[in-house]
Write an enzyme that holds these catalytic residues in place. Sequence first.
Site, PDB file in Angstrom:
ATOM      1  N   ASN A 146       0.645  -1.112  -0.061  1.00 19.32           N
ATOM      2  CA  ASN A 146      -0.470  -0.129   0.095  1.00 19.32           C
ATOM      3  C   ASN A 146       1.027   1.441   0.174  1.00 19.32           C
ATOM      4  OD1 ASN A 146      -2.584   1.449  -0.069  1.00 19.32           O
ATOM      5  ND2 ASN A 146      -2.492   2.224   2.288  1.00 19.32           N
TER       6      ASN A 146
ATOM      7  N   HIS B 280       0.877   5.075   0.743  1.00 20.18           N
ATOM      8  CA  HIS B 280       0.190   6.165   1.808  1.00 20.18           C
ATOM      9  C   HIS B 280       1.267   7.836   1.784  1.00 20.18           C
ATOM     10  CE1 HIS B 280      -2.503   6.573   5.350  1.00 20.18           C
ATOM     11  NE2 HIS B 280      -1.341   6.971   5.985  1.00 20.18           N
TER      12      HIS B 280
ATOM     13  N   SER C 279       4.413   7.177   2.407  1.00 25.51           N
ATOM     14  CA  SER C 279       5.470   5.627   3.291  1.00 25.51           C
ATOM     15  C   SER C 279       4.837   4.494   1.785  1.00 25.51           C
ATOM     16  CB  SER C 279       4.490   4.580   4.700  1.00 25.51           C
ATOM     17  OG  SER C 279       4.586   5.971   5.384  1.00 25.51           O
TER      18      SER C 279
ATOM     19  N   ASP D  91      -3.515   0.253   7.167  1.00 25.04           N
ATOM     20  CA  ASP D  91      -2.359   1.194   8.337  1.00 25.04           C
ATOM     21  C   ASP D  91      -1.048   0.544   8.461  1.00 25.04           C
ATOM     22  OD1 ASP D  91      -3.289   2.136   5.638  1.00 25.04           O
ATOM     23  OD2 ASP D  91      -3.608   4.022   6.142  1.00 25.04           O
TER      24      ASP D  91
HETATM   25  C1  GRF Z   1      -2.449   8.521  -2.896  1.00 19.00           C
HETATM   26  O1  GRF Z   1      -1.986   9.196  -2.189  1.00 19.00           O
HETATM   27  C2  GRF Z   1      -2.742   6.966  -2.010  1.00 19.00           C
HETATM   28  O2  GRF Z   1      -1.491   6.770  -0.970  1.00 19.00           O
HETATM   29  C3  GRF Z   1      -3.786   7.671  -0.923  1.00 19.00           C
HETATM   30  O3  GRF Z   1      -4.695   8.175  -2.290  1.00 19.00           O
HETATM   31  C4  GRF Z   1      -3.838   8.416  -3.289  1.00 19.00           C
HETATM   32  C5  GRF Z   1      -4.524   7.858  -4.948  1.00 19.00           C
HETATM   33  O4  GRF Z   1      -4.437   9.385  -5.176  1.00 19.00           O
HETATM   34  N1  GRF Z   1      -4.535   5.790  -0.521  1.00 19.00           N
HETATM   35  P1  GRF Z   1      -4.414   8.868  -7.513  1.00 19.00           P
HETATM   36  O5  GRF Z   1      -5.955   8.372  -7.258  1.00 19.00           O
HETATM   37  O6  GRF Z   1      -3.226   7.915  -7.426  1.00 19.00           O
HETATM   38  O7  GRF Z   1      -4.188  10.252  -7.708  1.00 19.00           O
END
Ligand code: GRF
Length: 195
Positions: free
Chosen positions: A105, A107, A134, A143
């Site tokens: 994942n 984050h 991360s 997470d």
């Molecule tokens: C990213 O910041 C990811 O880490 C978080 O959601 C966002 C996704 O952005 N969980 P995108 O859809 O790739 O623009």
Amino acid sequence: MLRVVVLISGGGSNLLALLERCRDPDFPVRVVAVGADRDAPGLAHADAFGVPSFTVPYAAHPTREAWGDALVGAVAASASDVVVLSGLMRLLPARAVDALPPTLNTHPAFLPEFPGAHAVRDALAAGATRTGASVIVVDHGCDSGPVLAQERVAVLPGDTEASLHARIKPVERRLLGDVLAALADGRVRLAPVPA
Ligand code: GRF
């Protein structure tokens, strides 16, 4: 070549960056499918790159577990080595985590700081002067899995959720690509997820 399935819920800008990086013949990673839990706009990126996509609508399943089981089935069809959650806005059921290939994942915070769905907003609300990005292994928590890579990002005066998130995302993208390349080359190995 590391075969990756990417799961999204939204615009998929991080997915797009990964698809673009996969054009480099020296990058040992290929996105073999993109999946979503809804009619996510980011699925268009898969189409544009000729990558198969699938949707397992959360709303079409009676329970979170039933949705997770259907997702596991859809991912299995692509025979992937790794699954990447890139903005999938659902917590995977534990049974799905156990059944999926190793799952990463990305984050937008320096975990364990600011877990959850509003990490950027929470960092601003806390008055943090720095946050981060991360890449973690998904475990049964939210997470909470082992950190594979992370980097600090400064919070600047006047930052909004949008401006801060826009500076974090490129860091997320670079870290994710680097982690996937390290997995492909065997420089990083994933331990089994603890029960
Ligand atoms: C990213 O910041 C990811 O880490 C978080 O959601 C966002 C996704 O952005 N969980 P995108 O859809 O790739 O623009």
